[in-house]
Motif scaffolding. Structure first.
Motif, PDB file in Angstrom:
ATOM      1  N   ILE A 135      29.350  26.840 -35.461  1.00 39.82           N
ATOM      2  CA  ILE A 135      28.820  25.691 -34.750  1.00 39.82           C
ATOM      3  C   ILE A 135      28.526  26.140 -33.321  1.00 39.82           C
ATOM      4  O   ILE A 135      29.425  26.595 -32.613  1.00 39.82           O
ATOM      5  N   ARG A 136      27.290  26.005 -32.953  1.00 47.90           N
ATOM      6  CA  ARG A 136      26.854  26.427 -31.625  1.00 47.90           C
ATOM      7  C   ARG A 136      26.953  25.255 -30.660  1.00 47.90           C
ATOM      8  O   ARG A 136      26.339  24.215 -30.865  1.00 47.90           O
ATOM      9  N   HIS A 137      27.719  25.455 -29.617  1.00 50.26           N
ATOM     10  CA  HIS A 137      27.839  24.481 -28.538  1.00 50.26           C
ATOM     11  C   HIS A 137      27.231  25.115 -27.298  1.00 50.26           C
ATOM     12  O   HIS A 137      26.971  26.323 -27.256  1.00 50.26           O
ATOM     13  N   LEU A 138      27.043  24.326 -26.268  1.00 47.94           N
ATOM     14  CA  LEU A 138      26.429  24.836 -25.057  1.00 47.94           C
ATOM     15  C   LEU A 138      27.266  25.939 -24.411  1.00 47.94           C
ATOM     16  O   LEU A 138      26.739  26.942 -23.951  1.00 47.94           O
ATOM     17  N   HIS A 139      28.599  25.778 -24.408  1.00 46.17           N
ATOM     18  CA  HIS A 139      29.471  26.705 -23.685  1.00 46.17           C
ATOM     19  C   HIS A 139      30.347  27.573 -24.573  1.00 46.17           C
ATOM     20  O   HIS A 139      31.193  28.309 -24.062  1.00 46.17           O
ATOM     21  N   CYS A 140      30.188  27.460 -25.890  1.00 44.09           N
ATOM     22  CA  CYS A 140      30.995  28.272 -26.795  1.00 44.09           C
ATOM     23  C   CYS A 140      30.391  28.239 -28.193  1.00 44.09           C
ATOM     24  O   CYS A 140      29.510  27.450 -28.477  1.00 44.09           O
ATOM     25  N   THR A 141      30.913  29.118 -29.033  1.00 42.76           N
ATOM     26  CA  THR A 141      30.568  29.114 -30.445  1.00 42.76           C
ATOM     27  C   THR A 141      31.863  28.975 -31.233  1.00 42.76           C
ATOM     28  O   THR A 141      32.816  29.719 -31.004  1.00 42.76           O
ATOM     29  N   VAL A 149      27.365  32.140 -23.247  1.00 37.47           N
ATOM     30  CA  VAL A 149      27.544  33.095 -22.165  1.00 37.47           C
ATOM     31  C   VAL A 149      28.952  33.646 -22.237  1.00 37.47           C
ATOM     32  O   VAL A 149      29.923  32.921 -22.383  1.00 37.47           O
ATOM     33  N   GLY A 150      29.058  34.908 -22.155  1.00 36.87           N
ATOM     34  CA  GLY A 150      30.371  35.562 -22.199  1.00 36.87           C
ATOM     35  C   GLY A 150      30.468  36.632 -23.258  1.00 36.87           C
ATOM     36  O   GLY A 150      30.560  37.790 -22.952  1.00 36.87           O
ATOM     37  N   PRO A 151      30.512  36.303 -24.501  1.00 34.27           N
ATOM     38  CA  PRO A 151      30.518  34.985 -25.144  1.00 34.27           C
ATOM     39  C   PRO A 151      31.911  34.350 -25.141  1.00 34.27           C
ATOM     40  O   PRO A 151      32.909  35.020 -24.878  1.00 34.27           O
ATOM     41  N   VAL A 152      31.930  33.073 -25.456  1.00 31.73           N
ATOM     42  CA  VAL A 152      33.189  32.369 -25.677  1.00 31.73           C
ATOM     43  C   VAL A 152      33.225  32.016 -27.161  1.00 31.73           C
ATOM     44  O   VAL A 152      32.419  31.224 -27.642  1.00 31.73           O
ATOM     45  N   LEU A 153      34.150  32.666 -27.892  1.00 31.13           N
ATOM     46  CA  LEU A 153      34.282  32.459 -29.336  1.00 31.13           C
ATOM     47  C   LEU A 153      35.557  31.686 -29.613  1.00 31.13           C
ATOM     48  O   LEU A 153      36.646  32.106 -29.207  1.00 31.13           O
ATOM     49  N   VAL A 154      35.409  30.563 -30.298  1.00 31.77           N
ATOM     50  CA  VAL A 154      36.541  29.716 -30.667  1.00 31.77           C
ATOM     51  C   VAL A 154      36.740  29.879 -32.165  1.00 31.77           C
ATOM     52  O   VAL A 154      35.869  29.504 -32.954  1.00 31.77           O
ATOM     53  N   VAL A 172      39.188  41.916 -37.534  1.00 34.08           N
ATOM     54  CA  VAL A 172      38.057  41.124 -37.044  1.00 34.08           C
ATOM     55  C   VAL A 172      38.285  40.727 -35.594  1.00 34.08           C
ATOM     56  O   VAL A 172      37.404  40.878 -34.740  1.00 34.08           O
ATOM     57  N   LEU A 173      39.471  40.201 -35.299  1.00 34.57           N
ATOM     58  CA  LEU A 173      39.776  39.772 -33.931  1.00 34.57           C
ATOM     59  C   LEU A 173      39.809  40.961 -32.974  1.00 34.57           C
ATOM     60  O   LEU A 173      39.289  40.889 -31.854  1.00 34.57           O
ATOM     61  N   ALA A 174      40.390  42.072 -33.402  1.00 36.39           N
ATOM     62  CA  ALA A 174      40.472  43.258 -32.554  1.00 36.39           C
ATOM     63  C   ALA A 174      39.079  43.813 -32.259  1.00 36.39           C
ATOM     64  O   ALA A 174      38.799  44.249 -31.130  1.00 36.39           O
ATOM     65  N   MET A 175      38.195  43.781 -33.238  1.00 38.23           N
ATOM     66  CA  MET A 175      36.819  44.246 -33.033  1.00 38.23           C
ATOM     67  C   MET A 175      36.133  43.398 -31.967  1.00 38.23           C
ATOM     68  O   MET A 175      35.478  43.931 -31.063  1.00 38.23           O
ATOM     69  N   ALA A 176      36.283  42.074 -32.049  1.00 40.76           N
ATOM     70  CA  ALA A 176      35.669  41.193 -31.054  1.00 40.76           C
ATOM     71  C   ALA A 176      36.284  41.424 -29.673  1.00 40.76           C
ATOM     72  O   ALA A 176      35.565  41.471 -28.666  1.00 40.76           O
ATOM     73  N   MET A 177      37.598  41.609 -29.619  1.00 39.21           N
ATOM     74  CA  MET A 177      38.270  41.873 -28.341  1.00 39.21           C
ATOM     75  C   MET A 177      37.770  43.161 -27.715  1.00 39.21           C
ATOM     76  O   MET A 177      37.504  43.227 -26.510  1.00 39.21           O
ATOM     77  N   GLN A 178      37.643  44.205 -28.529  1.00 40.70           N
ATOM     78  CA  GLN A 178      37.187  45.497 -28.027  1.00 40.70           C
ATOM     79  C   GLN A 178      35.772  45.390 -27.477  1.00 40.70           C
ATOM     80  O   GLN A 178      35.462  45.921 -26.410  1.00 40.70           O
ATOM     81  N   GLU A 188      34.566  46.098 -23.630  1.00 44.68           N
ATOM     82  CA  GLU A 188      33.502  47.038 -23.295  1.00 44.68           C
ATOM     83  C   GLU A 188      32.447  46.379 -22.417  1.00 44.68           C
ATOM     84  O   GLU A 188      31.892  47.006 -21.525  1.00 44.68           O
ATOM     85  N   GLN A 189      32.173  45.098 -22.660  1.00 47.02           N
ATOM     86  CA  GLN A 189      31.190  44.356 -21.875  1.00 47.02           C
ATOM     87  C   GLN A 189      31.810  43.739 -20.618  1.00 47.02           C
ATOM     88  O   GLN A 189      31.088  43.208 -19.780  1.00 47.02           O
ATOM     89  N   GLU A 190      33.129  43.799 -20.540  1.00 46.86           N
ATOM     90  CA  GLU A 190      33.879  43.219 -19.428  1.00 46.86           C
ATOM     91  C   GLU A 190      33.590  41.733 -19.246  1.00 46.86           C
ATOM     92  O   GLU A 190      33.528  41.226 -18.121  1.00 46.86           O
ATOM     93  N   SER A 191      33.404  41.028 -20.352  1.00 48.72           N
ATOM     94  CA  SER A 191      33.225  39.575 -20.310  1.00 48.72           C
ATOM     95  C   SER A 191      33.515  38.988 -21.680  1.00 48.72           C
ATOM     96  O   SER A 191      33.494  39.681 -22.687  1.00 48.72           O
ATOM     97  N   GLY A 192      33.796  37.700 -21.671  1.00 41.95           N
ATOM     98  CA  GLY A 192      34.012  36.973 -22.911  1.00 41.95           C
ATOM     99  C   GLY A 192      35.430  36.451 -23.038  1.00 41.95           C
ATOM    100  O   GLY A 192      36.332  36.864 -22.304  1.00 41.95           O
TER     101      GLY A 192
END
Length: 146
Positions: A10-16, A44-49, A65-71, A75-79
């Motif tokens: 579900i795509r929201h303005l400030h998170c997914t 933006v970030g992204p912010v994943l919920v 899965v969670l560790a991959m997203a964290m890594q 690497e992007q220094e955001s999210g």
């Protein structure tokens, strides 16, 4: 119990928001990772919920899965990664793998989305856009589900 894995995005303005249910095993990990890749730029970030409360079964793949997203975020220094209503078992595993300190915990998807929208509005983000667009995740053949 459901067979296989289902994923709803579900795509929201400030998170997914990514809701997963059913069984998350090695085969499901590939699909879930592909889904995260597909929605990565939605916020933006992204912010994943992540709402994983409906998982009937999961193995170490959920940590992968969670560790991959964290890594990727490091690497992007955001999210941000936010887990909603994680099970006691998942919390325990995250604690043991030293990943718990790298996620945020919340009790409700709706409250989390509202909080993020208020935070974003306070920063002057545009509020005239549609804050919610729902997109089903691809099924096992790669097609979008209706």
């Amino acid at each position: 119990m459901r067979n296989g894995l289902y994923i709803e995005t579900i795509r929201h303005l400030h998170c997914t928001v990514l809701r997963a249910g059913g069984e998350l095993d090695h085969a499901g990990r590939v699909r879930f990772s592909a889904c995260i890749d597909a929605v990565w730029g939605w916020s933006v970030g992204p912010v994943l919920v992540f709402d994983l409360a409906d998982l009937d079964f999961y193995d170490s793949s959920v940590i992968g899965v969670l560790a991959m997203a964290m890594q990727r975020m490091e690497e992007q220094e955001s999210g941000r990664i936010i887990l909603v209503r994680p099970s006691d078992h998942l919390l325990s595993v995250l604690r043991l793998t030293d990943l718990l300190s790298r996620v945020e915990l919340r009790e409700s998807v709706e409250e989390t989305v509202a909080e993020l929208m208020l935070d974003g509005s306070a920063r002057g983000s545009p509020s005239s856009q549609d804050p919610r667009l729902s997109t089903p995740a691809p099924d096992s053949s790669g097609r979008q589900r209706p």
